[in-house]
Design an enzyme around this catalytic site. Structure first.
Site, PDB file in Angstrom:
ATOM      1  N   THR A  56      43.468 -25.962  -1.421  1.00  0.00           N
ATOM      2  CA  THR A  56      44.387 -25.540  -2.476  1.00  0.00           C
ATOM      3  C   THR A  56      45.704 -26.306  -2.313  1.00  0.00           C
ATOM      4  O   THR A  56      45.746 -27.298  -1.576  1.00  0.00           O
ATOM      5  CB  THR A  56      44.585 -24.008  -2.455  1.00  0.00           C
ATOM      6  OG1 THR A  56      45.290 -23.591  -3.615  1.00  0.00           O
ATOM      7  CG2 THR A  56      45.337 -23.540  -1.209  1.00  0.00           C
ATOM      8  N   ASN A  57      46.756 -25.910  -3.018  1.00  0.00           N
ATOM      9  CA  ASN A  57      48.055 -26.583  -2.876  1.00  0.00           C
ATOM     10  C   ASN A  57      49.176 -25.561  -2.973  1.00  0.00           C
ATOM     11  O   ASN A  57      48.916 -24.368  -3.136  1.00  0.00           O
ATOM     12  CB  ASN A  57      48.196 -27.689  -3.928  1.00  0.00           C
ATOM     13  CG  ASN A  57      48.127 -27.125  -5.331  1.00  0.00           C
ATOM     14  OD1 ASN A  57      48.970 -26.340  -5.744  1.00  0.00           O
ATOM     15  ND2 ASN A  57      47.088 -27.507  -6.075  1.00  0.00           N
ATOM     16  N   ARG A  58      50.419 -26.001  -2.893  1.00  0.00           N
ATOM     17  CA  ARG A  58      51.555 -25.092  -2.746  1.00  0.00           C
ATOM     18  C   ARG A  58      52.084 -24.514  -4.061  1.00  0.00           C
ATOM     19  O   ARG A  58      53.094 -23.815  -4.054  1.00  0.00           O
ATOM     20  CB  ARG A  58      52.699 -25.815  -2.021  1.00  0.00           C
ATOM     21  CG  ARG A  58      52.434 -25.972  -0.531  1.00  0.00           C
ATOM     22  CD  ARG A  58      53.472 -26.884   0.113  1.00  0.00           C
ATOM     23  NE  ARG A  58      54.839 -26.478  -0.204  1.00  0.00           N
ATOM     24  CZ  ARG A  58      55.902 -27.259  -0.078  1.00  0.00           C
ATOM     25  NH1 ARG A  58      55.772 -28.495   0.351  1.00  0.00           N
ATOM     26  NH2 ARG A  58      57.092 -26.807  -0.387  1.00  0.00           N
TER      27      ARG A  58
END
Ligand code: CTP
Ligand code: CA
Length: 226
Positions: free
Chosen positions: A33-35
């Protein structure tokens, strides 16, 4: 005198907003995933609904409450988001693609938890579909707004995405500037339009960015009619 609400060109228009990160599964307990927090997209959805638009919010996993008066669609992967967006595309007037969509996903998804080995490990990744690029290719009447999160050469990359993805406007932010980017409550953006003009906003809350962005969208909707 009496308060007379200014009628917005967004009244009764359908606006599709995507928000948040995506999750790309590797096995039953792991994902990429990412931030992205989703705050920017949720603020846009909320403000569009306040201006009288019918809002569809397609969101990856976030910790946020969906805003009032929006049709909320929860998704996980880039492919889920692609399917949901394509299902609605024909019937919408405006798309704002603020989601941070994964560019790659694991090529193989394991049914069982992957066990560690004595050796090092690498994971083969494959490209996801570029949703926004597909929307640009299949555009008929829709106003298409993209985002660009860049750590360098912001204007160059943003203009390149604007052109390649056949967008009407792109909202660029420099993710390494303090006060801009993923997790915070503020952002510093420049909006580049396809007519070559741009609007740079100073540091402000994501609600204020959403409001300025929707003002620009209202102008573009008016131009489309005239
Ligand atoms: N986007 C998308 N589908 C993808 C990847 C990106 O719809 N699979 C959209 C994002 O929602 C955003 C825009 O494309 O509106 C730009 O995303 P960004 O990550 O900045 O650009 P990319 O084209 O993915 O290029 P790169 O990550 O290499 O900079
Ligand atoms: Ca990307």
């Amino acid at each position: 005198g009496f308060f007379k609400p200014q009628s917005s060109p967004l009244q009764n228009k359908t606006v599709l907003v995507t928000a948040g990160p995506t999750q790309e599964r590797l096995d039953p307990v792991r994902y990429f995933t990412n931030r992205s927090s989703g705050k920017m997209g949720y603020a846009i959805a909320e403000e569009a609904a306040k201006r009288g638009a019918n809002v569809i919010l397609v969101s990856g996993p976030t910790n946020l409450q969906p805003p009032a008066n929006v049709h909320f669609v929860q998704v996980k992967s880039a492919n889920d988001m692609y399917e949901s967006v394509m299902e609605h595309y024909r019937n919408v007037d405006v798309v704002v693609k603020s989601a941070a969509v994964a560019d790659y996903r694991p090529k193989l998804v394991a049914d069982q938890k992957i066990k560690k080995q004595p050796s090092d490990w690498s994971i083969e990744m494959e490209r996801t579909t570029d949703i926004l690029h597909t929307l640009g290719t299949e555009k008929t009447h829709q106003l298409l707004i993209g985002f660009a999160a860049e750590s360098e050469q912001v204007e160059y990359y943003a203009q390149d995405k604007l052109r390649r993805k056949n967008l009407d406007m792109i909202v660029a932010n420099s993710i390494l500037q303090s006060g801009a980017g993923f997790e915070g409550d503020t952002n510093i953006v420049t909006m580049f339009k396809k007519d070559g003009t741009s609007v740079s906003l100073p540091l402000m809350s994501k609600q204020e960015v959403a409001s300025n962005l929707l003002n620009e969208i209202e102008l573009l909707l008016k131009e489309n009619v005239e």
